[in-house]
Design a protein around this motif. Structure first.
Motif, PDB file in Angstrom:
ATOM      1  N   GLU A  16     -78.818 -37.702 -19.527  1.00 67.66           N
ATOM      2  CA  GLU A  16     -79.712 -36.581 -19.189  1.00 67.66           C
ATOM      3  C   GLU A  16     -79.238 -35.277 -19.795  1.00 67.66           C
ATOM      4  N   LEU A  17     -80.183 -34.398 -20.059  1.00 64.65           N
ATOM      5  CA  LEU A  17     -79.837 -33.052 -20.517  1.00 64.65           C
ATOM      6  C   LEU A  17     -79.796 -32.137 -19.293  1.00 64.65           C
ATOM      7  N   SER A  18     -78.952 -31.104 -19.374  1.00 67.37           N
ATOM      8  CA  SER A  18     -78.858 -30.181 -18.230  1.00 67.37           C
ATOM      9  C   SER A  18     -79.891 -29.071 -18.383  1.00 67.37           C
ATOM     10  N   PRO A  19     -80.646 -28.806 -17.337  1.00 66.52           N
ATOM     11  CA  PRO A  19     -81.631 -27.717 -17.453  1.00 66.52           C
ATOM     12  C   PRO A  19     -80.999 -26.360 -17.149  1.00 66.52           C
TER      13      PRO A  19
ATOM     14  N   HIS B  27     -83.342 -27.160 -23.035  1.00 62.64           N
ATOM     15  CA  HIS B  27     -82.434 -28.165 -22.465  1.00 62.64           C
ATOM     16  C   HIS B  27     -81.366 -28.582 -23.482  1.00 62.64           C
ATOM     17  N   PHE B  30     -78.967 -25.505 -24.109  1.00 67.50           N
ATOM     18  CA  PHE B  30     -78.153 -25.250 -22.917  1.00 67.50           C
ATOM     19  C   PHE B  30     -77.111 -26.364 -22.738  1.00 67.50           C
ATOM     20  N   THR B  31     -77.521 -27.614 -22.980  1.00 66.70           N
ATOM     21  CA  THR B  31     -76.584 -28.735 -22.803  1.00 66.70           C
ATOM     22  C   THR B  31     -75.439 -28.654 -23.811  1.00 66.70           C
ATOM     23  N   LEU B  34     -73.139 -26.032 -22.645  1.00 65.96           N
ATOM     24  CA  LEU B  34     -72.467 -26.467 -21.414  1.00 65.96           C
ATOM     25  C   LEU B  34     -71.372 -27.489 -21.697  1.00 65.96           C
ATOM     26  N   ARG B  35     -71.588 -28.345 -22.708  1.00 61.72           N
ATOM     27  CA  ARG B  35     -70.575 -29.336 -23.064  1.00 61.72           C
ATOM     28  C   ARG B  35     -69.258 -28.652 -23.438  1.00 61.72           C
ATOM     29  N   ARG B  40     -71.922 -22.972 -16.254  1.00 62.75           N
ATOM     30  CA  ARG B  40     -73.362 -22.741 -16.397  1.00 62.75           C
ATOM     31  C   ARG B  40     -73.685 -21.305 -16.806  1.00 62.75           C
ATOM     32  N   HIS B 116     -77.504 -44.368 -13.898  1.00 65.49           N
ATOM     33  CA  HIS B 116     -77.974 -43.078 -14.377  1.00 65.49           C
ATOM     34  C   HIS B 116     -76.945 -41.983 -14.059  1.00 65.49           C
ATOM     35  N   ASN B 120     -74.022 -40.050 -16.591  1.00 68.95           N
ATOM     36  CA  ASN B 120     -74.033 -38.594 -16.712  1.00 68.95           C
ATOM     37  C   ASN B 120     -72.776 -37.941 -16.139  1.00 68.95           C
ATOM     38  N   THR B 135     -74.725 -36.636 -27.101  1.00 64.99           N
ATOM     39  CA  THR B 135     -75.968 -35.976 -26.679  1.00 64.99           C
ATOM     40  C   THR B 135     -76.915 -35.786 -27.861  1.00 64.99           C
ATOM     41  N   LYS B 139     -80.024 -38.047 -27.227  1.00 67.80           N
ATOM     42  CA  LYS B 139     -81.049 -37.260 -26.536  1.00 67.80           C
ATOM     43  C   LYS B 139     -81.803 -36.280 -27.431  1.00 67.80           C
TER      44      LYS B 139
END
Lengths: 126, 186
Positions: A16-19, B27, B30-31, B34-35, B40, B116, B120, B135, B139
């Motif tokens: 999943e991607l983080s929103p 998304h 931001f991901t 964040l990685r 955040r 799931h 994650n 990612t 994704k």
């Protein structure tokens, strides 16, 4: 038969991607509200100027090499002889301290012009 | 409407259309941030900076690559610049914490079994480069070549890194969640 955890499958299905925060897009739109899109670099980068600058520096290097040639001890290279007797060339007459200072001044001038253009462009973009 | 049509609208002066691009890719950006930052607040600051930079340089987008690839490249560079200037505010996730989050008291039994959540959580235990490469590939629909452009690597280096990242992910899963995997498989 022993079941295996299919990592490839789970990465494709479960990763999943983080929103970001829900109002993220609004925040960005607020941030860009006062900004303008900068003109494409291809529209203000004149290729003739780029090539001209490249040629200028190439000539500068070539001049320095030619200037250094007469001072080279060719006897150390054995019997090899150049077609042109470079020792008879008086390059120092043209490539002296004054010329070097002029070229350095020109470089500084070009640097300042570049800095000025960069700052003007940055101000316009903001 | 595809990305190029939206970009053309924005370049013609319709600033509001840019919001659609933000919504499509926020998304991903931001991901990625964040990685690397694992925070955040920092990631959101970086993501905002990425979209502002992308907006300003939109005229320079040459359309010989996907918009998402171009945007991810900006995200990668902005994140690295940010990390050079600012010390990250949080340490990488502790495996114990992740394990506790996954199997801790009061956890929903169905959640416990969820691959799931497992996948994650474990991605957070990988290095930022490993997590990002996974990612981007799984994704963000980026090809090996496109990931190479984004991360400044050759295609071969990306292939090797991706393979190793998958192995490390599997190792971590087996190390910290062996029981959960057995339950899932049974």
């Amino acid at each position: 038969m022993e079941k295996r955890f299919d990592i490839e499958k789970h990465l494709r299905e479960d990763l999943e991607l983080s929103p970001p925060s829900p109002d993220f897009s609004k925040k960005v739109m607020g941030a860009i509200a006062g900004t303008r899109i900068a003109p494409a670099s291809r529209s203000y980068l004149n290729k003739k100027v780029v090539y001209g600058t490249g040629l200028f520096f190439l000539l500068l290097i070539a001049a320095a090499v030619v200037y250094a040639l007469p001072s080279f001890n060719w006897s150390a290279a054995g019997k090899f002889r150049l077609a042109v007797d470079v020792s008879t060339l008086d390059i120092g007459q043209y490539f002296n301290r004054k010329t070097v200072n002029c070229l350095l001044f020109l470089n500084v001038l070009l640097g300042l012009m570049f800095l000025d253009k960069y700052l003007v462009r940055r101000d316009r973009a903001v | 409407m595809d990305d190029i049509e939206i970009i053309n609208q924005v370049l013609q002066g319709d600033q509001q259309s840019f919001e659609e691009l933000i919504k499509r890719y926020q998304h991903f950006v931001f991901t990625i941030a964040l990685r690397y930052t694992r925070n955040r607040e920092d990631a959101e600051e970086i993501a905002q900076d990425v979209f502002v930079k992308a907006y300003r340089s939109l005229a320079d987008f040459r359309r010989d690559a996907k918009f998402s690839t171009w945007l991810c490249t900006i995200a990668m560079n902005t994140t690295k610049t940010f990390l050079r200037k600012v010390k990250p505010r949080m340490d990488p996730l502790d495996p114990g914490t992740v394990h506790a989050q996954h199997t801790g008291n009061g956890a929903d039994p169905t959640e416990k079994r969820s691959t799931h959540l497992l996948v994650n959580h474990v991605i957070g235990l990988l290095s930022a480069d490993d997590a990002t490469i996974i990612t981007l590939f799984y994704k963000a629909e980026q090809s090996i070549e496109e990931i190479g452009v984004i991360m400044g690597l050759t295609s071969n280096a990306v292939k090797v890194k991706l393979h190793r990242a998958r192995l490390r992910l599997k190792e971590k899963l087996e190390l910290y969640f062996a029981d959960e995997i057995k339950e899932i498989l049974n």
